[in-house]
Design a protein around this motif. Sequence first.
Motif, PDB file in Angstrom:
ATOM      1  N   THR A 187       0.851  -1.197   0.000  1.00 31.17           N
ATOM      2  CA  THR A 187       0.000   0.000   0.000  1.00 31.17           C
ATOM      3  C   THR A 187       0.883   1.241   0.000  1.00 31.17           C
ATOM      4  N   ARG A 245       0.156   5.628   0.293  1.00 27.54           N
ATOM      5  CA  ARG A 245      -0.893   6.638   0.487  1.00 27.54           C
ATOM      6  C   ARG A 245      -1.264   7.364  -0.801  1.00 27.54           C
ATOM      7  N   ASN A 268      -2.876   3.773  -3.201  1.00 31.04           N
ATOM      8  CA  ASN A 268      -3.934   2.836  -2.795  1.00 31.04           C
ATOM      9  C   ASN A 268      -3.991   2.693  -1.281  1.00 31.04           C
ATOM     10  N   HIS A 269      -5.203   2.604  -0.767  1.00 37.32           N
ATOM     11  CA  HIS A 269      -5.433   2.352   0.658  1.00 37.32           C
ATOM     12  C   HIS A 269      -5.967   0.940   0.892  1.00 37.32           C
ATOM     13  N   GLN A 309      -8.413  -1.407  -7.218  1.00 44.00           N
ATOM     14  CA  GLN A 309      -7.282  -1.514  -6.298  1.00 44.00           C
ATOM     15  C   GLN A 309      -6.256  -2.513  -6.852  1.00 44.00           C
TER      16      GLN A 309
END
Length: 266
Positions: A148, A150, A153-154, A181
Motif C-alpha cells: 500500500t 498513500r 492505494n489504501h 485496487q
Amino acid sequence: METKPRTDKLPDFPEFPPGEVWLAGAGPGDPGLLTLHALHALRSADDIVHDALVDPRILELAGQQAKLIFAGKRGGKPSALQGDINDLLIERARMQRRVLRLKGGDPFVFGRGGEEVLALTRAGVRFRIIPGITSGLAAAALAGIPATMRDTNHAVILMAGSRSADGTSIAEWEKLASVGQPIIVYMPMANLPDIMRAFERGGMARDTPAVVISASTTSEERVIETSLGSAAADAAKHGVSAPAIVIVGAIAAMRRQLLANMVGWP
C-alpha cells in the motif's frame, strides 16, 4: 553502575505436548523469514507434515527426532487429497506424536489451514496456530513493491489464481478488477492469460503496471517487470513456472523508483 539490558534473551516458548497438532507458516522460503515460534516447533516436533512449497533449507532445521512426511499439493500435478491429509494429522496426533503441519507462506492465506483445523476440531484434537509471512506480501516487499502507498492505494486485494470447479472464477476476477485496487495473484501461472483478460474486461487498462515474481527468496528467484497486457506473454517468454505471484496495479511501478538503493535479499 547501570546495567545494560540483555539483548540475547529469547522469548519463553510454549510446551509442545504429545497429541497436539501445531499448524505453522514457513514463510516465502528463506529460513531467515521464519518466526521464532515456527523454529521452536520445527525443533520440537516428532512428525513434520509439510507441503511442496516448504524450502528444503527450512526442513534442515528440524530436530533429529523428527520424521518428515511429505503431503504436498501442487496445481496440475499429482497431489495428496485434502481429506487424506486431515486424516493423517488426526491419526498421528492420536498416536501421541507432536505433529507439526508446516505450510509455505501463512497457513490461513490460500493454504487450506482453515479446513485442517476444522477437521481437527471435529475430531477433538488440540491444535495451535503459528502464523507465517504470507508469500505474496513478502515477495512483493522484497522486490521493492509496497503493498500500500498513500498516494496510490489504501487497499490491496489478495486473490487465488486457481479456477473454481463450477466455472465462476472468471466472473469473480472481473469483479475484483472493477474495484480499482492493486491485486496480488497467488498461484496464477496455469490461468495467467485468462486472468489478465478478465482484469481487462473488469476495467483495468492494458498498460497497467505488473510484476511477475517466481521462487521468491530462493536462488531461482526471477522478477519480470511488465504490464497487464503483456504479462502472460512475458512470463511464457522467460519460462516462468510455479511457485509465482503476479502483482497488477499502481504499486508495481514503485519497483523502478526503489531499486537504485535497495539492498537485495538476504
